[in-house]
Design an enzyme around this catalytic site. Structure first.
Site, PDB file in Angstrom:
ATOM      1  N   TYR A 102       0.841  -1.211   0.000  1.00  0.00           N
ATOM      2  CA  TYR A 102       0.000   0.000   0.000  1.00  0.00           C
ATOM      3  C   TYR A 102       0.867   1.249   0.000  1.00  0.00           C
ATOM      4  O   TYR A 102       0.552   2.232  -0.671  1.00  0.00           O
ATOM      5  CB  TYR A 102      -0.913   0.000   1.235  1.00  0.00           C
ATOM      6  CG  TYR A 102      -1.955   1.079   1.197  1.00  0.00           C
ATOM      7  CD1 TYR A 102      -3.233   0.811   0.693  1.00  0.00           C
ATOM      8  CD2 TYR A 102      -1.672   2.366   1.646  1.00  0.00           C
ATOM      9  CE1 TYR A 102      -4.186   1.810   0.637  1.00  0.00           C
ATOM     10  CE2 TYR A 102      -2.631   3.365   1.583  1.00  0.00           C
ATOM     11  CZ  TYR A 102      -3.883   3.088   1.087  1.00  0.00           C
ATOM     12  OH  TYR A 102      -4.833   4.072   1.026  1.00  0.00           O
ATOM     13  N   PHE A 154      -6.978  19.279 -25.407  1.00  0.00           N
ATOM     14  CA  PHE A 154      -7.728  18.071 -25.742  1.00  0.00           C
ATOM     15  C   PHE A 154      -9.079  18.158 -25.036  1.00  0.00           C
ATOM     16  O   PHE A 154      -9.225  18.922 -24.076  1.00  0.00           O
ATOM     17  CB  PHE A 154      -6.944  16.826 -25.286  1.00  0.00           C
ATOM     18  CG  PHE A 154      -7.695  15.557 -25.567  1.00  0.00           C
ATOM     19  CD1 PHE A 154      -7.955  15.169 -26.875  1.00  0.00           C
ATOM     20  CD2 PHE A 154      -8.193  14.775 -24.535  1.00  0.00           C
ATOM     21  CE1 PHE A 154      -8.690  14.019 -27.140  1.00  0.00           C
ATOM     22  CE2 PHE A 154      -8.921  13.625 -24.801  1.00  0.00           C
ATOM     23  CZ  PHE A 154      -9.171  13.249 -26.095  1.00  0.00           C
ATOM     24  N   ASP A 155     -10.078  17.389 -25.478  1.00  0.00           N
ATOM     25  CA  ASP A 155     -11.430  17.626 -24.934  1.00  0.00           C
ATOM     26  C   ASP A 155     -11.553  17.373 -23.426  1.00  0.00           C
ATOM     27  O   ASP A 155     -12.243  18.115 -22.740  1.00  0.00           O
ATOM     28  CB  ASP A 155     -12.536  16.941 -25.750  1.00  0.00           C
ATOM     29  CG  ASP A 155     -12.405  15.429 -25.839  1.00  0.00           C
ATOM     30  OD1 ASP A 155     -11.537  14.859 -25.168  1.00  0.00           O
ATOM     31  OD2 ASP A 155     -13.193  14.817 -26.590  1.00  0.00           O
ATOM     32  N   ALA A 246       1.075  13.365 -23.369  1.00  0.00           N
ATOM     33  CA  ALA A 246       0.593  12.026 -23.720  1.00  0.00           C
ATOM     34  C   ALA A 246       1.389  11.425 -24.890  1.00  0.00           C
ATOM     35  O   ALA A 246       1.703  10.239 -24.895  1.00  0.00           O
ATOM     36  CB  ALA A 246      -0.896  12.090 -24.073  1.00  0.00           C
ATOM     37  N   LYS A 287      -0.874   6.335 -23.902  1.00  0.00           N
ATOM     38  CA  LYS A 287      -0.393   6.581 -25.266  1.00  0.00           C
ATOM     39  C   LYS A 287       1.080   6.167 -25.355  1.00  0.00           C
ATOM     40  O   LYS A 287       1.392   4.997 -25.473  1.00  0.00           O
ATOM     41  CB  LYS A 287      -0.590   8.059 -25.635  1.00  0.00           C
ATOM     42  CG  LYS A 287      -2.026   8.429 -25.986  1.00  0.00           C
ATOM     43  CD  LYS A 287      -2.883   8.642 -24.780  1.00  0.00           C
ATOM     44  CE  LYS A 287      -4.212   9.279 -25.101  1.00  0.00           C
ATOM     45  NZ  LYS A 287      -5.066   9.404 -23.910  1.00  0.00           N
ATOM     46  N   HIS A 479     -21.948  12.798 -28.225  1.00  0.00           N
ATOM     47  CA  HIS A 479     -21.443  11.842 -29.217  1.00  0.00           C
ATOM     48  C   HIS A 479     -21.286  10.423 -28.663  1.00  0.00           C
ATOM     49  O   HIS A 479     -21.363   9.460 -29.401  1.00  0.00           O
ATOM     50  CB  HIS A 479     -20.120  12.332 -29.812  1.00  0.00           C
ATOM     51  CG  HIS A 479     -19.062  12.647 -28.799  1.00  0.00           C
ATOM     52  ND1 HIS A 479     -19.111  13.775 -28.020  1.00  0.00           N
ATOM     53  CD2 HIS A 479     -17.947  11.985 -28.431  1.00  0.00           C
ATOM     54  CE1 HIS A 479     -18.047  13.795 -27.223  1.00  0.00           C
ATOM     55  NE2 HIS A 479     -17.331  12.714 -27.457  1.00  0.00           N
TER      56      HIS A 479
HETATM   57  N1  F0G Z   1      -4.461  14.707 -23.106  1.00  0.00           N
HETATM   58  C1  F0G Z   1      -4.438  14.300 -24.385  1.00  0.00           C
HETATM   59  C2  F0G Z   1      -3.625  15.046 -25.381  1.00  0.00           C
HETATM   60  C3  F0G Z   1      -5.189  13.183 -24.778  1.00  0.00           C
HETATM   61  O1  F0G Z   1      -5.172  12.787 -26.064  1.00  0.00           O
HETATM   62  C4  F0G Z   1      -5.954  12.477 -23.811  1.00  0.00           C
HETATM   63  C5  F0G Z   1      -6.757  11.314 -24.180  1.00  0.00           C
HETATM   64  C6  F0G Z   1      -5.934  12.947 -22.476  1.00  0.00           C
HETATM   65  C7  F0G Z   1      -5.170  14.060 -22.168  1.00  0.00           C
HETATM   66  C8  F0G Z   1      -6.739  12.275 -21.402  1.00  0.00           C
HETATM   67  O2  F0G Z   1      -6.123  11.116 -20.992  1.00  0.00           O
HETATM   68  O3  F0G Z   1      -7.766   9.318 -21.617  1.00  0.00           O
HETATM   69  O4  F0G Z   1      -5.862   8.887 -20.035  1.00  0.00           O
HETATM   70  O5  F0G Z   1      -7.777  10.265 -19.321  1.00  0.00           O
HETATM   71  N2  F0G Z   1      -7.011  10.990 -25.367  1.00  0.00           N
HETATM   72  C9  F0G Z   1      -7.736   9.819 -25.824  1.00  0.00           C
HETATM   73  C10 F0G Z   1      -7.958   9.911 -27.315  1.00  0.00           C
HETATM   74  C11 F0G Z   1      -8.960   9.479 -25.065  1.00  0.00           C
HETATM   75  O6  F0G Z   1      -8.699   9.050 -27.854  1.00  0.00           O
HETATM   76  O7  F0G Z   1      -7.389  10.787 -27.979  1.00  0.00           O
HETATM   77  P1  F0G Z   1      -6.935   9.815 -20.473  1.00  0.00           P
END
Ligand code: F0G
Length: 487
Positions: A102, A154-155, A246, A287, A479
Site C-alpha cells: 500500500y 484536448f477535450d 501524452a 499513449k 457523441h
Molecule cells: N491529453 C491528451 C492530449 C489526450 O489525447 C488524452 C486522451 C488525455 C489528455 C486524457 O487522458 O484518456 O488517459 O484520461 N485521449 C484519448 C484519445 C482518449 O482518444 O485521444 P486519459
C-alpha cells in the site's frame, strides 16, 4: 510482395460479401512506405470477420453510433490509440515484479526514477489516467476569472478546465486551421498571441499548457524552437509552463526528423531538452508509455505537488500508487523507455504515414501532413453532398463499419456543435473530421492496406453515402450516447 508492385485488385482482405471493385492502381507498396515492424509476434488475439448482414444488424442496434457496437463485432478498431497498445514481453515480465504494498512500493520507486530520468521533474504523482491528473491540477488552479492557454486543449483537458470555472483558451498557429496545408510543425503555439495575453492578463493566468503532440489539431508536432519561445514568454511573465505530454515521444521523433540541429541527437536527449523548458507535465500513459492504463503528474514546485498529493489521497489513493496497481507502475516504467526507441518510433510514425499516403495517392482528402498517431479524414470534403446538420463524419464512420467492419471516430458536428442558449440555433465546428487512430504495435501493414482499400472504395462511391438525423441526444458529450437514423 516485391518492391513497387500493385496491391492485387479484389485481394482477399475482405469477406466474400465485400468484393472490391476498385482497382487501386496507384497504390503501390515499397519498403519506404512501411518500415518493418521492429518486433515479432508472440501472442495473438483473434479478431472476427462479420458478414454484411450482421454488420447491418449491429448498426441498427447501435443507433448508427459506433461507440455502441461491441468490440467483438469489429474487425479493425481505430476508435482510439489510447490504452490500446500491445505490451512487450519485457512489460509483461515487469508486471510479475509488481510490489503491491500500500505504501512505499518498490514499483513506485522504479516508476518515479523513470519519470525523473526522462522529464527531470522532482515530484512525481501517479494517477490512473490522464484526465485525473488534469482534474487534480485544474480543480486546484482553476476558478472563474482564470484563463488557461494551451496550443489546443484536448477535450478532457478543456472539460476539466471549464469544470473549475476557468476559461480554456486555445492559441494554435494559423496553419493549424487549414487541413490541406503542409507545414512541419502545425501543432505550434501562437507565441505572439500568448505574449499579448500575458501582457494584459498576467494575474489571471496561473499556468500555460502545451499539448505535445497536438491531438486536437490532427496529432501535429510542436517544434523545439516553439517550445523554447513559449518557455521564454512564460519566464518573462513568471508563469509556470506545463506539458500535456501524452504523445511526447512521437513529438520528439518529429523534431528529430524535421528540425535542424536534432538529426543526430538521441530521442531521449531530445525529450530531456523538451522537458527542461517546462516546470511540470501531466501524462496519459495510455499513449506513448505503451500501457493499457495509467498516468501521472510531475513538477518542480514542491508546494503545488504537496497540495495535489493531499487531493490524490482523497480521490485516487496513497501517493505511491495513485489509483494503480504496483504492476501497472512497473509496466509504465518499462514502456516509457520502449516508447523512446528510434526503431519503434520510425515504425510507429511510418505505419501511420503509410496509411495516410495510400489515401492521398487516391485523392482522399486528409489533414496534412499526416500526424503521429492518426490519419484524419476531412469529412466535409469527402462527402460534400451531406450538410453538417446531417453529420458527414458520422456517415463515414457508418460506411467504414458497414463495408469492412472498421471502427473510426467522428470528431466533428456530432461531437462539437454548440447550440445558442437563447435561440437554440446550431453553430457547427469549422472542421468535420473522422479520425483513424492507430493502436501502437497492434495492427500489421496488411491491416493498414485493408483500411486504405475500404476507405478508397467508399470514397469512389461516396455519392451513395447518406446523412443521419438524431433520435436521441444527451445534454452533454452527446457523441458517446447519441442514437441516429439514416436519412
Ligand atoms: N491529453 C491528451 C492530449 C489526450 O489525447 C488524452 C486522451 C488525455 C489528455 C486524457 O487522458 O484518456 O488517459 O484520461 N485521449 C484519448 C484519445 C482518449 O482518444 O485521444 P486519459
Amino acid at each position: 510482395m516485391p518492391l513497387g508492385s500493385v496491391v492485387p485488385h479484389g485481394s482477399a482482405l475482405f469477406n466474400d460479401d465485400f468484393v472490391l471493385t476498385t482497382n487501386l492502381s496507384s497504390l503501390t507498396l515499397n519498403t519506404m512506405n512501411f518500415p518493418p515492424e521492429p518486433f515479432r509476434i508472440k501472442t495473438v488475439e483473434r479478431i472476427r470477420r462479420t458478414s454484411r448482414e450482421e454488420r447491418e444488424q449491429f448498426l441498427k442496434q447501435a443507433g448508427f453510433n459506433v461507440f455502441n457496437i461491441p468490440s467483438d463485432a469489429i474487425f479493425i478498431d481505430l476508435l482510439t490509440d489510447s490504452g490500446t497498445a500491445a505490451m512487450s514481453d519485457r512489460q509483461w515480465g515487469a508486471l510479475m515484479q509488481g510490489d503491491e504494498a500500500y505504501a512505499g512500493s518498490r514499483s513506485f520507486q522504479r516508476f518515479e526514477a523513470a519519470v525523473r530520468d526522462i522529464t527531470g521533474f522532482a515530484h512525481v504523482i501517479p494517477t490512473h489516467q490522464g484526465r485525473v491528473a488534469e482534474n487534480l491540477l485544474f480543480s486546484t488552479l482553476g476558478k472563474p476569472g482564470v484563463i488557461i492557454p494551451n496550443n489546443t486543449h484536448f477535450d478532457t483537458t478543456h472539460a476539466n478546465v471549464s469544470a473549475s470555472g476557468a476559461l480554456a483558451l486555445d492559441l494554435p498557429v494559423e496553419e493549424a486551421l487549414h487541413p490541406a496545408l503542409e507545414h512541419p510543425f502545425k501543432g505550434n503555439m501562437n507565441v505572439p498571441a500568448l505574449d499579448d495575453l500575458l501582457s494584459k492578463k498576467r494575474t489571471s493566468v496561473p499556468l500555460v499548457a502545451m499539448t505535445v503532440t497536438n491531438n486536437s489539431a490532427g496529432g501535429q508536432p510542436v517544434s523545439m524552437e516553439n517550445i523554447r519561445e513559449t518557455s521564454r514568454v512564460c519566464k518573462k511573465y513568471g508563469v509556470p509552463f506545463f506539458f500535456d505530454c501524452a504523445r511526447y515521444a512521437e513529438n520528439c521523433w518529429f523534431i528529430h526528423q524535421r528540425e535542424a540541429g536534432y538529426e543526430n541527437k538521441p530521442i531521449i536527449e531530445i525529450a530531456r531538452e523538451l522537458f527542461s523548458y517546462g516546470d511540470g507535465c501531466w501524462m496519459s500513459s495510455k499513449k506513448d508509455a505503451l500501457v493499457n492504463i495509467g498516468g501521472f503528474l510531475a513538477m518542480n514546485d514542491e508546494t503545488l505537488a504537496q497540495t495535489l498529493k493531499n487531493k490524490l489521497i482523497l480521490i485516487e489513493g496513497f501517493p505511491t500508487y495513485g489509483g494503480l496497481a504496483g504492476r501497472d507502475l512497473e509496466a509504465i516504467a518499462a514502456g516509457l523507455y520502449e516508447g523512446l526507441e528510434p526503431d519503434y518510433l520510425d515504425y510507429r510514425t511510418g505505419q501511420v504515414r503509410a496509411l495516410g499516403d495510400m489515401l492521398i495517392a487516391e485523392n482522399v482528402p486528409v489533414v496534412r501532413p499526416i500526424g503521429g498517431h492518426a490519419v484524419f479524414i476531412d469529412a466535409k470534403a469527402f462527402a460534400p453532398h451531406i450538410p453538417q446538420s446531417q453529420f458527414p463524419g458520422v456517415a463515414l464512420t457508418v460506411a467504414l463499419y458497414r463495408e469492412a467492419g472498421i471502427r473510426a471516430v467522428e470528431i466533428g458536428s456530432l461531437m462539437f456543435t454548440e447550440k445558442d442558449a437563447k435561440t437554440g440555433e446550431a453553430k457547427y465546428p469549422e472542421l468535420d473530421l473522422v479520425r483513424l487512430a492507430i493502436p501502437r504495435r497492434v495492427y500489421t501493414s496488411s491491416h493498414m492496406i485493408c483500411v486504405a482499400e475500404a476507405t478508397v472504395e467508399i470514397f469512389r462511391s461516396r455519392k451513395t453515402m447518406r446523412g443521419l438525423r438524431l433520435t436521441y441526444e444527451a445534454p452533454m458529450l452527446r457523441h458517446f450516447t447519441a442514437r441516429m437514423e439514416e436519412i
